[in-house]
Scaffold this motif. Sequence first.
Motif, PDB file in Angstrom:
ATOM      1  N   LYS A 576       0.847  -1.187   0.000  1.00  0.00           N
ATOM      2  CA  LYS A 576       0.000   0.000   0.000  1.00  0.00           C
ATOM      3  C   LYS A 576       0.885   1.240   0.000  1.00  0.00           C
ATOM      4  O   LYS A 576       1.483   1.606   1.017  1.00  0.00           O
ATOM      5  N   SER A 577       1.005   1.840  -1.157  1.00  0.00           N
ATOM      6  CA  SER A 577       1.915   2.963  -1.327  1.00  0.00           C
ATOM      7  C   SER A 577       1.528   4.155  -0.468  1.00  0.00           C
ATOM      8  O   SER A 577       2.401   4.868   0.051  1.00  0.00           O
ATOM      9  N   ASP A 578       0.223   4.400  -0.320  1.00  0.00           N
ATOM     10  CA  ASP A 578      -0.207   5.558   0.473  1.00  0.00           C
ATOM     11  C   ASP A 578       0.283   5.461   1.912  1.00  0.00           C
ATOM     12  O   ASP A 578       0.661   6.464   2.524  1.00  0.00           O
ATOM     13  N   ASP A 579       0.273   4.246   2.446  1.00  0.00           N
ATOM     14  CA  ASP A 579       0.737   4.047   3.823  1.00  0.00           C
ATOM     15  C   ASP A 579       2.239   3.783   3.882  1.00  0.00           C
ATOM     16  O   ASP A 579       2.839   3.883   4.949  1.00  0.00           O
ATOM     17  N   GLN A 580       2.830   3.412   2.759  1.00  0.00           N
ATOM     18  CA  GLN A 580       4.236   2.989   2.673  1.00  0.00           C
ATOM     19  C   GLN A 580       4.472   1.727   3.509  1.00  0.00           C
ATOM     20  O   GLN A 580       5.469   1.573   4.200  1.00  0.00           O
ATOM     21  N   VAL A 581       3.506   0.809   3.394  1.00  0.00           N
ATOM     22  CA  VAL A 581       3.566  -0.457   4.121  1.00  0.00           C
ATOM     23  C   VAL A 581       3.677  -1.601   3.118  1.00  0.00           C
ATOM     24  O   VAL A 581       2.983  -1.623   2.093  1.00  0.00           O
ATOM     25  N   LEU A 582       4.558  -2.545   3.435  1.00  0.00           N
ATOM     26  CA  LEU A 582       4.780  -3.716   2.586  1.00  0.00           C
ATOM     27  C   LEU A 582       4.791  -4.952   3.466  1.00  0.00           C
ATOM     28  O   LEU A 582       5.303  -4.931   4.586  1.00  0.00           O
ATOM     29  N   ALA A 583       4.241  -6.056   2.956  1.00  0.00           N
ATOM     30  CA  ALA A 583       4.304  -7.327   3.679  1.00  0.00           C
ATOM     31  C   ALA A 583       4.435  -8.466   2.675  1.00  0.00           C
ATOM     32  O   ALA A 583       3.839  -8.435   1.597  1.00  0.00           O
ATOM     33  N   TYR A 584       5.235  -9.456   3.035  1.00  0.00           N
ATOM     34  CA  TYR A 584       5.354 -10.661   2.227  1.00  0.00           C
ATOM     35  C   TYR A 584       5.586 -11.852   3.141  1.00  0.00           C
ATOM     36  O   TYR A 584       5.949 -11.709   4.318  1.00  0.00           O
ATOM     37  N   GLN A 585       5.349 -13.031   2.599  1.00  0.00           N
ATOM     38  CA  GLN A 585       5.463 -14.259   3.379  1.00  0.00           C
ATOM     39  C   GLN A 585       6.486 -15.183   2.729  1.00  0.00           C
ATOM     40  O   GLN A 585       6.581 -15.289   1.508  1.00  0.00           O
ATOM     41  N   ARG A 586       7.264 -15.834   3.578  1.00  0.00           N
ATOM     42  CA  ARG A 586       8.233 -16.824   3.108  1.00  0.00           C
ATOM     43  C   ARG A 586       8.228 -17.964   4.117  1.00  0.00           C
ATOM     44  O   ARG A 586       8.531 -17.751   5.283  1.00  0.00           O
ATOM     45  N   ASN A 587       7.870 -19.146   3.670  1.00  0.00           N
ATOM     46  CA  ASN A 587       7.673 -20.282   4.573  1.00  0.00           C
ATOM     47  C   ASN A 587       6.626 -19.890   5.608  1.00  0.00           C
ATOM     48  O   ASN A 587       5.561 -19.422   5.259  1.00  0.00           O
ATOM     49  N   ASN A 588       6.940 -20.044   6.888  1.00  0.00           N
ATOM     50  CA  ASN A 588       5.970 -19.688   7.927  1.00  0.00           C
ATOM     51  C   ASN A 588       6.272 -18.339   8.559  1.00  0.00           C
ATOM     52  O   ASN A 588       5.841 -18.050   9.675  1.00  0.00           O
ATOM     53  N   LEU A 589       7.023 -17.500   7.851  1.00  0.00           N
ATOM     54  CA  LEU A 589       7.377 -16.175   8.353  1.00  0.00           C
ATOM     55  C   LEU A 589       6.668 -15.097   7.542  1.00  0.00           C
ATOM     56  O   LEU A 589       6.596 -15.161   6.317  1.00  0.00           O
ATOM     57  N   VAL A 590       6.175 -14.102   8.244  1.00  0.00           N
ATOM     58  CA  VAL A 590       5.572 -12.933   7.612  1.00  0.00           C
ATOM     59  C   VAL A 590       6.435 -11.718   7.937  1.00  0.00           C
ATOM     60  O   VAL A 590       6.730 -11.445   9.106  1.00  0.00           O
ATOM     61  N   PHE A 591       6.845 -11.005   6.889  1.00  0.00           N
ATOM     62  CA  PHE A 591       7.703  -9.828   7.030  1.00  0.00           C
ATOM     63  C   PHE A 591       6.860  -8.584   6.738  1.00  0.00           C
ATOM     64  O   PHE A 591       6.262  -8.479   5.658  1.00  0.00           O
ATOM     65  N   ILE A 592       6.831  -7.648   7.682  1.00  0.00           N
ATOM     66  CA  ILE A 592       6.016  -6.442   7.540  1.00  0.00           C
ATOM     67  C   ILE A 592       6.914  -5.219   7.733  1.00  0.00           C
ATOM     68  O   ILE A 592       7.658  -5.140   8.719  1.00  0.00           O
TER      69      ILE A 592
END
Length: 668
Positions: A576-592
Amino acid sequence: MPPLTIIQQDPWLQPFEKAIEGRHQQAIDKEQELTGGKTSLADFASGYLYFGLHHTPSGWIFREWAPHATAIYLIGDFNNWQQHHEFKLEPREHGIWEINLPLEAIHHGQLYKLMIHWDGGSGERVPAWARRVIQDEHTKIFSAQVWEPAEPYEFKHIQFKPTLDPLLIYECHIGMSGESESIATYNDFREKILPRVISLGYNCLQIMAIQEHPYYGSFGYHVSSFFASSSRFGTPDELKQLIDEAHQAGIAVIMDIVHSHAVKNEVEGLALFDGTPDLYFYSGSKREHPAWDSLCFDYGKNEVLHFLLSNCKYWLDEYHFDGFRFDGVTSMLYYSHGLGESFTNYNDYYNGHQDDNAICYLTLANKVIHQVNPSAITIAEEMSGLPELSTSFEHGGMGFDYRMAMGIPDFWIKLIKEKRDEEWSPGEIFWELTNRRINEKTVSYAESHDQALVGDKTIIFRLIDSDMYWHMQIGDATLTVNRGIALHKMIRLITATTMNGAYLNFMGNEFGHPEWIDFPRAGNGWSYKFARRQWGLLDNKRLFYHCLNDFDQAMIHLIRQTPQFNLGNISLLWDKSDDQVLAYQRNNLVFIYNFNPVRSFTGYGILTTPGRYLVVLNSDAKRFGGFELVDETIPHLTQFDPLYKDQNKEWLKVYLPSRTALVLKRES
């Protein structure tokens, strides 16, 4: 020939099928030519066992290739550097010269060179295959040294196999690894720095400047003696002990190998070895590199191939290195050396401007390396994006295991320099870090030694600049320091955890080493002040440097503790560019990530796999130099939303402070 796999996998390569198949066949034909089909390529690449000085049960034997020589004498401190008949080499076939000497003629530690005569002149030369070369402290003259210790170092860990899931590289330079204003040694590194690398959790050392080079300030990239480990840092046995103890700790050791060019020096180099300028190098306008003030190898000569392929095998066999990072590959691949090229489409890789001999050599080098050690690691420093580079030979490629993702550090520098924090787009960041070919392993890195040199800046120095001199004490941080510390951690975390094969960090950058690297030179009064690492800053608990180091350690250990981390797909969850927030998942980890410089978010929702999540890494933790705004003890339970029932997605809601990265692990 059936279609090569690389062409089947990438339809954009089909118009260039003949060119790719032609390169593939050239490597096959050249291997047949070199080996005669009677031996392996690895057996062929054993020139170091034949050429140079060797101790035998009955005495000594020395051989050198110098086809244009008319006479050669072995001179040294054993004969007062004079040309004596009993030390005169005899000519053999194919331009090879040879001499046999009794045991008592020379001894361990003595110095020697060759006096080579040719039509119209003569000159002293350090032997091309010399395994030990030292520089006189006073005269600065280089000589080969007899190295045959009574009790040579014996490796204790000979069955080492590197960990490749993933490869976590600590790039280092032995000489500048110490804190004092001097040149550190192999022993210094083994005793003082290796324990730090072990503690951080990296599983691979990439050592620069191993091959002997006349000018220290060249960073090891103007090589003169390709088979000699740099004597500035100690003896061959001390380097072997360093590698052996790294293996004991489970750490692979690879070296920067320089086969892209050679120093122009004549006495200690190969420039006019037997009086001819093109013995090892191209002739005419192709001989000199226009940007590096160095000489370019002629990869079309079988003798040069023998020399370079034997060099690859030598470092694996003699020192037990686990592989190589090949320097300057782009320069090798193109007649232009990549200078002024844009490489905007596939035609730029197959337009006839490529040095097919160099491509053939690199293909054979990878084949030799993996024949000698199937677990060996090969990395190409290459920026053009040549498609075949890191595809296996069997599938039609050149066989490198990895290529350096050289666009990533360039992207970070450009972003920091040209855009305000409010303009940082998380989607753009994610795309730049994950934009690569599906079947190609890369080495991701935010910065290497290149970004730390004078004329450039490290990421931490770009972010904090002069405030590093006055406000890195805990409790005395400025807004600039707080910003720099926060972004330094976020940049490294997102770069490392989106890797596709490997991640690299240069020595000291893990704790935000201040300033730049500047080797001794006339312009700085030959000072070592900036050719060292200030470990005392890291060890001072009153300063923020240890916080950055602790974060790097936690990040690396998290990656290593996640089974098959590198095999997990990277799934974009939120952008979400307006918030400048990014999240992705790799295996059982979520990176925010919240890159927003001013806004924090309460109960921010990320759609992800249902379950119970715990915070396992928080860049805002106090121990990492943050503000401790996140309660890491609270479990996060995803919340059901009927709109996403069919997608098996639920809302993971978290508190996201400004300029903070969180890693959450799904437990159920």
